[in-house]
Design an enzyme around this catalytic site. Structure first.
Site, PDB file in Angstrom:
ATOM      1  N   ASP A 187       0.863  -1.178   0.000  1.00  0.00           N
ATOM      2  CA  ASP A 187       0.000   0.000   0.000  1.00  0.00           C
ATOM      3  C   ASP A 187       0.902   1.232   0.000  1.00  0.00           C
ATOM      4  O   ASP A 187       1.773   1.372   0.880  1.00  0.00           O
ATOM      5  CB  ASP A 187      -0.907   0.008   1.231  1.00  0.00           C
ATOM      6  CG  ASP A 187      -1.953   1.102   1.145  1.00  0.00           C
ATOM      7  OD1 ASP A 187      -2.952   0.906   0.441  1.00  0.00           O
ATOM      8  OD2 ASP A 187      -1.765   2.153   1.791  1.00  0.00           O
ATOM      9  N   GLU A 230      -4.120   2.550  -4.890  1.00  0.00           N
ATOM     10  CA  GLU A 230      -2.674   2.510  -4.703  1.00  0.00           C
ATOM     11  C   GLU A 230      -2.216   1.217  -4.030  1.00  0.00           C
ATOM     12  O   GLU A 230      -1.167   1.171  -3.394  1.00  0.00           O
ATOM     13  CB  GLU A 230      -2.211   3.714  -3.869  1.00  0.00           C
ATOM     14  CG  GLU A 230      -2.764   3.779  -2.464  1.00  0.00           C
ATOM     15  CD  GLU A 230      -4.089   4.524  -2.362  1.00  0.00           C
ATOM     16  OE1 GLU A 230      -4.399   5.000  -1.259  1.00  0.00           O
ATOM     17  OE2 GLU A 230      -4.809   4.637  -3.376  1.00  0.00           O
TER      18      GLU A 230
END
Length: 309
Positions: A187, A230
């Site tokens: 992440d 993301e």
């Protein structure tokens, strides 16, 4: 037809032979006959002479062998010669090939027949199917493009979520039960700040650069995908040479080293990574749940780090 034989034939028979030759010469298809033992050409219609032989009359190729006239630069029988494949009962052998002299595709119908002097010969009738083949190639290319569009994330060029799970599970099932399957979830840290400060186009620029970097790590034992936003995931066959912590640190350094130019600004970010490793017979969702928990711990501990479950 030999001249002497023509003179000995009755006029009606000569006319019939001439009509037959005229019919064959006006076919929009290659028609030829060759000796199965010597490969000598015994007949070629006008279409074959013009479109493959490059001559106007059979006398220009008389006495030559089929592979010398029909193929480019051949001094020996073709390795794809159908003579050994022709049914002995006279049935037709159907096949396709691309001619080396004119680069056209043909559908060929070959069969054994008996020549007027008793010898066994090959009769081939070949229709030009180049246009059909071009359509087939275009269709195949279109199918490949559709497959790419269905499986690849257009921004990062990594597998999309659906394709990631499909190929990750294929990798898992290809391994023995004693093998270990590693899985890490990444992440990007504070990525929302980049979108808020520079705009989503800037964020996309950085995501594309990170995807390009991660793609360099992909191989037959590694599946990499963008899970959305993301977040990324990597499944890999864990071995002595590819230990989960070492590999995760390699991934961390790779992502953190990415610098994307957006107008006058240099964009970059770090990443938090959660890693799990289980026997390959463990369901993928279980391995992913453990890696997700490890990611949560990495983020809770301050981000920009690797946590191994």
């Amino acid at each position: 037809m030999p001249v002497l034989l023509r003179k000995l034939m009755i006029p009606s028979a000569v006319t019939e032979v001439s009509d037959l030759e005229n019919i064959l010469d006006n076919l929009d298809a290659v028609v030829y006959v060759s000796d199965t033992d010597t490969h000598e050409l015994l007949f070629m219609n006008k279409y074959a002479l013009k479109n493959i032989g490059g001559v106007s009359e059979f006398d220009h190729v008389r006495g030559k062998r089929c592979f010398e006239v029909l193929q480019k630069g051949q001094s020996n029988p073709c390795d794809f010669c159908t003579n050994p494949l022709l049914p002995k009962n006279g049935d037709t052998y159907l096949w396709e090939f691309k001619n080396t002299r004119n680069n056209c595709w043909y559908q060929c119908r070959d069969r054994l027949i008996q020549w007027h002097d008793g010898r066994q010969v090959r009769l081939e009738v070949a229709a030009d199917i180049t246009e059909r083949k071009q359509v087939e190639v275009e269709l195949q290319e279109a199918q490949k493009e559709l497959k790419v569009l269905a499986e690849i994330d257009s921004l990062t060029q990594l597998y999309n979520r659906r394709a990631f799970f499909m190929y990750a599970d294929k990798l898992r099932k290809s391994l023995s039960k004693s093998s270990s399957l590693g899985l890490m979830i990444l992440d990007l840290d504070y990525f929302k700040d980049i979108n808020d400060s520079y705009g989503h186009e800037a964020g996309d620029t950085l995501l594309a650069a990170i995807g390009q970097k991660l793609n360099l790590l992909a191989d037959s034992n590694t599946v990499i995908g963008r899970m959305g936003g993301e977040e990324f995931a990597i499944v890999f066959h864990e071995t002595e040479k590819l230990q989960k912590l070492d590999f995760a640190n390699q991934v961390y350094k790779a992502v953190s080293s990415v610098k994307a130019l957006y107008f006058n600004d240099i964009l970059h970010c770090t990443t938090s990574i959660g890693v799990s490793s289980q026997p390959a017979n463990t369901p993928l969702r279980d391995i992913m749940r453990e890696a997700d928990n490890a990611l949560y711990k990495a983020k809770s501990a301050g981000r920009s780090q690797v946590n191994v479950a």
